[in-house]
Design a protein around this motif. Structure first.
Motif, PDB file in Angstrom:
ATOM      1  N   GLN A   1     137.218  60.281 -20.790  1.00  0.00           N
ATOM      2  CA  GLN A   1     136.155  60.552 -21.757  1.00  0.00           C
ATOM      3  C   GLN A   1     135.062  61.391 -21.123  1.00  0.00           C
ATOM      4  N   LYS A   2     134.693  61.054 -19.891  1.00  0.00           N
ATOM      5  CA  LYS A   2     133.611  61.774 -19.215  1.00  0.00           C
ATOM      6  C   LYS A   2     133.989  63.214 -18.925  1.00  0.00           C
ATOM      7  N   SER A   3     135.277  63.508 -18.804  1.00  0.00           N
ATOM      8  CA  SER A   3     135.709  64.876 -18.502  1.00  0.00           C
ATOM      9  C   SER A   3     135.670  65.771 -19.731  1.00  0.00           C
ATOM     10  N   LEU A   4     135.538  65.182 -20.907  1.00  0.00           N
ATOM     11  CA  LEU A   4     135.480  65.978 -22.130  1.00  0.00           C
ATOM     12  C   LEU A   4     134.136  66.688 -22.231  1.00  0.00           C
ATOM     13  N   PRO A   5     134.110  67.873 -22.864  1.00  0.00           N
ATOM     14  CA  PRO A   5     132.830  68.558 -23.054  1.00  0.00           C
ATOM     15  C   PRO A   5     131.900  67.736 -23.938  1.00  0.00           C
TER      16      PRO A   5
ATOM     17  N   ASP B   1     138.713  65.509 -28.118  1.00  0.00           N
ATOM     18  CA  ASP B   1     138.469  66.830 -27.535  1.00  0.00           C
ATOM     19  C   ASP B   1     137.022  67.037 -27.087  1.00  0.00           C
ATOM     20  N   PHE B   2     136.118  66.179 -27.525  1.00  0.00           N
ATOM     21  CA  PHE B   2     134.734  66.256 -27.053  1.00  0.00           C
ATOM     22  C   PHE B   2     134.080  64.889 -27.209  1.00  0.00           C
ATOM     23  N   ARG B   3     133.058  64.661 -26.436  1.00  0.00           N
ATOM     24  CA  ARG B   3     132.242  63.460 -26.591  1.00  0.00           C
ATOM     25  C   ARG B   3     130.895  63.865 -27.177  1.00  0.00           C
TER      26      ARG B   3
ATOM     27  N   ALA C   1     125.241  68.966 -21.365  1.00  0.00           N
ATOM     28  CA  ALA C   1     125.754  69.328 -22.687  1.00  0.00           C
ATOM     29  C   ALA C   1     126.352  70.723 -22.680  1.00  0.00           C
ATOM     30  N   ALA C   2     127.527  70.859 -23.283  1.00  0.00           N
ATOM     31  CA  ALA C   2     128.159  72.171 -23.395  1.00  0.00           C
ATOM     32  C   ALA C   2     127.575  72.944 -24.570  1.00  0.00           C
ATOM     33  N   VAL C   3     127.165  72.218 -25.604  1.00  0.00           N
ATOM     34  CA  VAL C   3     126.555  72.797 -26.808  1.00  0.00           C
ATOM     35  C   VAL C   3     125.543  71.791 -27.336  1.00  0.00           C
ATOM     36  N   ILE C   4     124.428  72.302 -27.856  1.00  0.00           N
ATOM     37  CA  ILE C   4     123.461  71.467 -28.572  1.00  0.00           C
ATOM     38  C   ILE C   4     123.451  71.925 -30.030  1.00  0.00           C
ATOM     39  N   VAL C   5     123.620  70.978 -30.954  1.00  0.00           N
ATOM     40  CA  VAL C   5     123.620  71.272 -32.384  1.00  0.00           C
ATOM     41  C   VAL C   5     122.387  70.636 -33.010  1.00  0.00           C
ATOM     42  N   THR C   6     121.598  71.427 -33.734  1.00  0.00           N
ATOM     43  CA  THR C   6     120.422  70.898 -34.415  1.00  0.00           C
ATOM     44  C   THR C   6     120.555  71.138 -35.911  1.00  0.00           C
TER      45      THR C   6
END
Length: 321
Positions: free
Chosen positions: A24-28, A57-59, A84-89
């Motif tokens: 789980q931790k290895s997921l983006p 595929d992501f956490r 974080a690989a991406v931040i969504v607002t």
């Protein structure tokens, strides 16, 4: 059972959770800001249909700052620190707070105010930097809401506008557009403010003292997350109210007119997936929602003893009964 085999079984069972946690931790990591303890199903659908299922595929981590800009900035910085690989607002207020926290982590935004005008991106076609996303045209539709409200209540002379002064970007745009439309329609505007749900009661008390005939609610996030409370207040005070999105009408509000936010939320998921696949936010044009929807809640109309003109019902995209 053989002692060695038994120990092996116990050891294997004990290591499974550790393996699961490591995988789980290895997921983006996708950080969601302004969405409370969950992500919109529309966002998750956009991600899933482009190959990214939560947990597989992501956490995900979620942040909700309770309307405080300083907390938003701190939470954005924390997501950056957590990798974080991406931040969504889901609102431009979160994006404005997150932008100073990083120039490297991609930020995907759902903006109710023009993202170019408020300095989030350089242009719609070439955003530049690390931000891109969707513009809902919410502020650009407030004058139309005034027109619909006047058609709904032709005798309305004094119309209130409920805005959030902390969201200066949207408040300034909506105020300017409403004042121009009010001059044409010959109505008087009453300006009400609320920066958090605790201030809504006071705003409605002012509305009653000023004898407002109807109410327009800003498209600000504070009001979106308080839509059940707003519908209850408007019905209690018997004030016809128009809102910025269908979610309000579904929560018991009288009418809504605005962009199809579900389309915008879905696009956030699509863009987050494309970025996880390697695309750069600077090269992903800011999308604009061009489809609007007009929703009428007949149950709320009945509670207000307000007949809906047949011309409005005929134009409604959906009528809730």
């Amino acid at each position: 059972m053989h002692r060695r085999k038994f120990i092996g079984l116990i050891g294997g069972a004990a290591t499974l959770p550790l393996k699961a946690r490591a995988q789980q931790k290895s997921l983006p990591l996708i950080g969601f800001m302004g969405v409370g303890p969950f992500a919109s199903p529309d966002i998750l659908r956009g991600l899933a249909e482009n190959g990214f299922v939560r947990g597989r595929d992501f956490r995900a981590e979620y942040r909700w700052a309770e309307y405080e800009p300083a907390q938003m900035a701190a939470q954005a910085a924390d997501l950056v620190q957590r990798g974080a690989a991406v931040i969504v607002t889901i609102a431009h207020s979160e994006a404005l707070a997150a932008k100073p926290a990083t120039q490297a982590v991609p930020i995907v935004i759902l903006a109710g105010a023009d993202p170019v005008a408020i300095g989030l991106v350089e242009s719609f076609n070439r955003p530049g930097g690390n931000l891109t996303g969707v513009y809902t045209l919410s502020s650009g539709l407030v004058a139309k809401r005034l027109e619909v409200l006047r058609e709904l209540v032709p005798t309305a002379i004094s119309i209130a506008y409920l805005g959030n002064p902390a969201d200066t970007a949207m408040a300034e745009i909506e105020t300017r557009e409403l004042q121009a439309a009010a001059r044409i329609l010959g109505v008087q505007l009453i300006f009400l403010n609320a920066s958090n749900p605790l201030e809504l009661g006071g705003a409605y008390e002012t509305l009653a003292r000023e004898h407002a005939d109807a109410l327009i609610v800003s498209g600000n996030l504070v009001f979106f997350v308080s839509r059940d409370q707003l519908a209850a207040f408007s019905n209690w005070y018997k004030v016809p109210t128009i809102y910025a999105a269908r979610d309000y009408a579904e929560s018991g509000g009288l009418v809504s007119f605005g962009a199809r936010l579900a389309d915008g939320r879905y696009m956030l998921g699509v863009y987050a997936a494309r970025i996880l696949k390697g695309e750069k936010p600077s090269e992903l044009p800011v999308q604009q929602i061009t489809k609007t929807e007009f929703v009428v809640n007949l149950w709320a109309a009945k509670a207000l003893s307000l007949p809906i003109p047949p011309t409005l019902l005929a134009r409604a995209d959906e009528v809730i009964e």
